[in-house]
Write a protein that holds these residues in place. Structure first.
Motif, PDB file in Angstrom:
ATOM      1  N   LYS A 235     -25.513 -28.889 -70.264  1.00  0.00           N
ATOM      2  CA  LYS A 235     -25.478 -30.353 -70.141  1.00  0.00           C
ATOM      3  C   LYS A 235     -24.160 -30.850 -69.559  1.00  0.00           C
ATOM      4  CE  LYS A 235     -27.868 -32.967 -72.743  1.00  0.00           C
ATOM      5  NZ  LYS A 235     -28.410 -33.813 -73.819  1.00  0.00           N
ATOM      6  N   THR A 236     -23.139 -29.976 -69.546  1.00  0.00           N
ATOM      7  CA  THR A 236     -21.844 -30.366 -68.975  1.00  0.00           C
ATOM      8  C   THR A 236     -21.784 -30.107 -67.470  1.00  0.00           C
ATOM      9  OG1 THR A 236     -21.007 -28.184 -69.606  1.00  0.00           O
ATOM     10  CG2 THR A 236     -20.546 -30.007 -71.102  1.00  0.00           C
ATOM     11  N   ASP A 237     -22.815 -29.475 -66.912  1.00  0.00           N
ATOM     12  CA  ASP A 237     -22.821 -29.186 -65.477  1.00  0.00           C
ATOM     13  C   ASP A 237     -22.938 -30.478 -64.678  1.00  0.00           C
ATOM     14  OD1 ASP A 237     -22.634 -26.536 -66.015  1.00  0.00           O
ATOM     15  OD2 ASP A 237     -24.756 -26.073 -65.626  1.00  0.00           O
ATOM     16  N   ASP A 238     -22.331 -30.465 -63.473  1.00  0.00           N
ATOM     17  CA  ASP A 238     -22.412 -31.625 -62.594  1.00  0.00           C
ATOM     18  C   ASP A 238     -23.823 -31.780 -62.024  1.00  0.00           C
ATOM     19  OD1 ASP A 238     -19.722 -32.014 -62.976  1.00  0.00           O
ATOM     20  OD2 ASP A 238     -19.119 -30.986 -61.140  1.00  0.00           O
ATOM     21  N   TYR A 239     -24.096 -32.991 -61.513  1.00  0.00           N
ATOM     22  CA  TYR A 239     -25.338 -33.247 -60.789  1.00  0.00           C
ATOM     23  C   TYR A 239     -25.069 -33.197 -59.287  1.00  0.00           C
ATOM     24  CZ  TYR A 239     -27.979 -34.829 -64.886  1.00  0.00           C
ATOM     25  OH  TYR A 239     -28.637 -34.890 -66.084  1.00  0.00           O
ATOM     26  N   LEU A 240     -26.058 -32.744 -58.541  1.00  0.00           N
ATOM     27  CA  LEU A 240     -26.023 -32.821 -57.084  1.00  0.00           C
ATOM     28  C   LEU A 240     -26.953 -33.957 -56.694  1.00  0.00           C
ATOM     29  CD1 LEU A 240     -24.726 -31.394 -54.652  1.00  0.00           C
ATOM     30  CD2 LEU A 240     -26.823 -30.031 -54.440  1.00  0.00           C
ATOM     31  N   LEU A 241     -26.398 -34.994 -56.044  1.00  0.00           N
ATOM     32  CA  LEU A 241     -27.157 -36.217 -55.793  1.00  0.00           C
ATOM     33  C   LEU A 241     -27.182 -36.577 -54.307  1.00  0.00           C
ATOM     34  CD1 LEU A 241     -25.690 -38.490 -58.636  1.00  0.00           C
ATOM     35  CD2 LEU A 241     -27.735 -37.042 -58.756  1.00  0.00           C
ATOM     36  N   GLU A 242     -28.241 -37.259 -53.914  1.00  0.00           N
ATOM     37  CA  GLU A 242     -28.324 -37.919 -52.611  1.00  0.00           C
ATOM     38  C   GLU A 242     -28.423 -39.416 -52.868  1.00  0.00           C
ATOM     39  OE1 GLU A 242     -30.612 -34.492 -49.932  1.00  0.00           O
ATOM     40  OE2 GLU A 242     -31.676 -36.303 -50.552  1.00  0.00           O
ATOM     41  N   PHE A 243     -27.438 -40.185 -52.358  1.00  0.00           N
ATOM     42  CA  PHE A 243     -27.429 -41.626 -52.564  1.00  0.00           C
ATOM     43  C   PHE A 243     -28.271 -42.319 -51.503  1.00  0.00           C
ATOM     44  CE2 PHE A 243     -23.690 -40.358 -54.929  1.00  0.00           C
ATOM     45  CZ  PHE A 243     -23.668 -41.240 -55.991  1.00  0.00           C
ATOM     46  N   ASP A 244     -29.036 -43.333 -51.936  1.00  0.00           N
ATOM     47  CA  ASP A 244     -29.809 -44.135 -50.990  1.00  0.00           C
ATOM     48  C   ASP A 244     -28.868 -44.846 -50.026  1.00  0.00           C
ATOM     49  OD1 ASP A 244     -31.835 -43.322 -52.641  1.00  0.00           O
ATOM     50  OD2 ASP A 244     -32.774 -45.294 -52.815  1.00  0.00           O
ATOM     51  N   SER A 251     -29.510 -37.580 -41.745  1.00  0.00           N
ATOM     52  CA  SER A 251     -29.767 -36.913 -43.029  1.00  0.00           C
ATOM     53  C   SER A 251     -28.863 -37.499 -44.104  1.00  0.00           C
ATOM     54  CB  SER A 251     -29.519 -35.403 -42.919  1.00  0.00           C
ATOM     55  OG  SER A 251     -28.159 -35.155 -42.591  1.00  0.00           O
ATOM     56  N   LEU A 252     -29.254 -37.282 -45.364  1.00  0.00           N
ATOM     57  CA  LEU A 252     -28.471 -37.785 -46.491  1.00  0.00           C
ATOM     58  C   LEU A 252     -27.510 -36.697 -46.975  1.00  0.00           C
ATOM     59  CD1 LEU A 252     -31.233 -39.610 -48.574  1.00  0.00           C
ATOM     60  CD2 LEU A 252     -29.406 -40.682 -47.261  1.00  0.00           C
ATOM     61  N   PRO A 253     -26.208 -36.977 -47.001  1.00  0.00           N
ATOM     62  CA  PRO A 253     -25.267 -35.989 -47.545  1.00  0.00           C
ATOM     63  C   PRO A 253     -25.476 -35.825 -49.044  1.00  0.00           C
ATOM     64  CG  PRO A 253     -24.143 -38.058 -47.119  1.00  0.00           C
ATOM     65  CD  PRO A 253     -25.525 -38.198 -46.550  1.00  0.00           C
ATOM     66  N   GLN A 254     -25.150 -34.663 -49.551  1.00  0.00           N
ATOM     67  CA  GLN A 254     -25.282 -34.392 -50.978  1.00  0.00           C
ATOM     68  C   GLN A 254     -23.911 -34.425 -51.632  1.00  0.00           C
ATOM     69  OE1 GLN A 254     -27.438 -30.675 -51.247  1.00  0.00           O
ATOM     70  NE2 GLN A 254     -29.395 -31.647 -50.777  1.00  0.00           N
ATOM     71  N   TRP A 255     -23.838 -35.095 -52.799  1.00  0.00           N
ATOM     72  CA  TRP A 255     -22.564 -35.289 -53.489  1.00  0.00           C
ATOM     73  C   TRP A 255     -22.643 -34.688 -54.895  1.00  0.00           C
ATOM     74  CZ3 TRP A 255     -18.522 -37.501 -50.893  1.00  0.00           C
ATOM     75  CH2 TRP A 255     -18.831 -38.235 -49.736  1.00  0.00           C
ATOM     76  N   THR A 256     -21.526 -34.115 -55.323  1.00  0.00           N
ATOM     77  CA  THR A 256     -21.421 -33.617 -56.686  1.00  0.00           C
ATOM     78  C   THR A 256     -20.846 -34.720 -57.572  1.00  0.00           C
ATOM     79  OG1 THR A 256     -21.061 -31.347 -55.930  1.00  0.00           O
ATOM     80  CG2 THR A 256     -20.390 -31.863 -58.178  1.00  0.00           C
ATOM     81  N   VAL A 257     -21.556 -35.065 -58.640  1.00  0.00           N
ATOM     82  CA  VAL A 257     -21.148 -36.155 -59.531  1.00  0.00           C
ATOM     83  C   VAL A 257     -21.158 -35.642 -60.973  1.00  0.00           C
ATOM     84  CG1 VAL A 257     -21.662 -38.495 -60.336  1.00  0.00           C
ATOM     85  CG2 VAL A 257     -22.140 -37.861 -57.958  1.00  0.00           C
ATOM     86  N   PRO A 258     -20.075 -35.876 -61.742  1.00  0.00           N
ATOM     87  CA  PRO A 258     -20.029 -35.421 -63.137  1.00  0.00           C
ATOM     88  C   PRO A 258     -21.158 -36.035 -63.966  1.00  0.00           C
ATOM     89  CG  PRO A 258     -17.850 -36.093 -62.387  1.00  0.00           C
ATOM     90  CD  PRO A 258     -18.818 -36.520 -61.327  1.00  0.00           C
ATOM     91  N   PHE A 259     -21.630 -35.294 -64.974  1.00  0.00           N
ATOM     92  CA  PHE A 259     -22.764 -35.760 -65.792  1.00  0.00           C
ATOM     93  C   PHE A 259     -22.466 -37.075 -66.493  1.00  0.00           C
ATOM     94  CE2 PHE A 259     -20.210 -33.871 -69.120  1.00  0.00           C
ATOM     95  CZ  PHE A 259     -20.516 -34.579 -70.264  1.00  0.00           C
ATOM     96  N   HIS A 260     -21.162 -37.321 -66.815  1.00  0.00           N
ATOM     97  CA  HIS A 260     -20.825 -38.522 -67.572  1.00  0.00           C
ATOM     98  C   HIS A 260     -20.669 -39.757 -66.683  1.00  0.00           C
ATOM     99  CE1 HIS A 260     -16.583 -38.090 -66.275  1.00  0.00           C
ATOM    100  NE2 HIS A 260     -16.771 -36.803 -66.460  1.00  0.00           N
ATOM    101  N   LYS A 261     -21.028 -39.622 -65.393  1.00  0.00           N
ATOM    102  CA  LYS A 261     -21.019 -40.775 -64.496  1.00  0.00           C
ATOM    103  C   LYS A 261     -22.419 -41.048 -63.934  1.00  0.00           C
ATOM    104  CE  LYS A 261     -16.147 -40.592 -63.112  1.00  0.00           C
ATOM    105  NZ  LYS A 261     -15.199 -40.602 -61.993  1.00  0.00           N
ATOM    106  N   VAL A 262     -23.429 -40.532 -64.636  1.00  0.00           N
ATOM    107  CA  VAL A 262     -24.827 -40.701 -64.210  1.00  0.00           C
ATOM    108  C   VAL A 262     -25.619 -41.316 -65.365  1.00  0.00           C
ATOM    109  CG1 VAL A 262     -26.881 -39.552 -63.318  1.00  0.00           C
ATOM    110  CG2 VAL A 262     -24.620 -38.668 -62.719  1.00  0.00           C
ATOM    111  N   VAL A 263     -26.356 -42.404 -65.087  1.00  0.00           N
ATOM    112  CA  VAL A 263     -27.138 -43.098 -66.113  1.00  0.00           C
ATOM    113  C   VAL A 263     -28.554 -43.356 -65.585  1.00  0.00           C
ATOM    114  CG1 VAL A 263     -25.113 -44.212 -67.144  1.00  0.00           C
ATOM    115  CG2 VAL A 263     -26.358 -45.366 -65.314  1.00  0.00           C
TER     116      VAL A 263
END
Length: 271
Positions: A235-244, A251-263
């Motif tokens: 659960k402490t692993d980061d998320y890999l996200l594509e922002f709208d 193409s949409l770049p992929q970003w690494t975002v910490p789990f505690h900054k995702v809701v």
């Protein structure tokens, strides 16, 4: 061989779900007993000091943790089911699993106990809101009739229980010289607490393809994004996200975002 292993793991998770639900029923039974005791003999709170209220709060915390764990185990089960179905289960195996799931739903419906009263639920929400003082949260600073929703990271200064209103501070409003820290008074509906960095058990587990609201890297603004990483191991692993609306060269770049900054993405989000 892997299909057998997946089936074994799935059955273990199914047993864990049953255990969690039974434990939740016990917790809610205790909560309801305390509610009835307080309603029938309010003086018990005065005689026992804070002990009754502390016990009630501890039970709510336990119920919340059990509910979050149940959510995570359910997500894991769905992922395992998808894997098994894609690997080509026989029609007979699929039917057996469907019947088993239907039985579990009936058992869950039969064993449900009355949940806590609406008044108690509201009190619990107010207590939690008050506990956010000094914490960073996600806040929608635009009014309900705005064309777009704007979400920023802000710090909670105060929570007014009577007005059910937060006072928050935008600590980093912008980079230009005229930008100054700004305070907002916002209703509870415009605030989303972040998962605690030091307590990952409180963080929801968003599966691949889920739409979320996340802090864009190197900013304090939150935008709609899609989870693109495979299931995380911890659960402490980061998320890999594509922002709208973040398209580059088609193409949409992929970003690494910490789990505690995702809701969770709020219903009806406009961007």
């Amino acid at each position: 061989m892997s299909g057998v292993m997946d089936m074994g793991t799935m059955l273990e998770n199914s047993k864990e779900l049953d255990r969690l639900r039974k434990e939740q029923e016990g917790v809610f039974t205790e909560i309801n007993k305390i509610h009835k005791k307080i309603q029938s003999t309010p003086e018990v709170v005065e005689k026992s000091g804070d002990s009754v209220l502390l016990r009630l709060r501890a039970l709510y915390v336990q119920a919340k943790e059990l509910s979050e764990t149940e959510f995570n185990v359910s997500n894991a089960l769905m992922g395992q089911l998808d894997t098994l179905l894609q690997s080509g289960l026989s029609a007979a195996q699929r039917k057996k699993m469907e019947v088993s799931e239907q039985k579990k739903k009936r058992m869950k419906g039969d064993s449900d106990v009355p949940r806590h009263s609406p008044a108690a639920s509201i009190r619990n929400q107010l207590e939690h809101a008050a506990s956010l003082k000094g914490e960073q949260v996600a806040a929608r600073v635009t009014p309900d009739d705005a064309e777009k929703d704007e979400w920023f990271v802000v710090k909670v200064i105060h929570f007014d229980k009577e007005a059910k209103e937060f006072e928050v501070l935008d600590e980093e409003p912008g980079d230009d010289e005229e930008s100054v820290q700004r305070k907002y008074k916002l209703p509870m509906s415009r605030i989303i607490p972040f998962p605690k960095r030091g307590d990952p058990s409180s963080a929801p587990d968003f599966p691949h393809g889920r739409h979320v609201l996340a802090v864009y890297p190197s900013t304090t603004a939150l935008y709609k994004a899609t989870v693109v990483n495979p299931p995380r191991k911890r659960k402490t692993d980061d998320y890999l996200l594509e922002f709208d609306d973040d398209e580059e060269d088609g193409s949409l770049p992929q970003w690494t975002v910490p789990f505690h900054k995702v809701v969770p993405l709020p219903d009806g989000h406009r961007q």
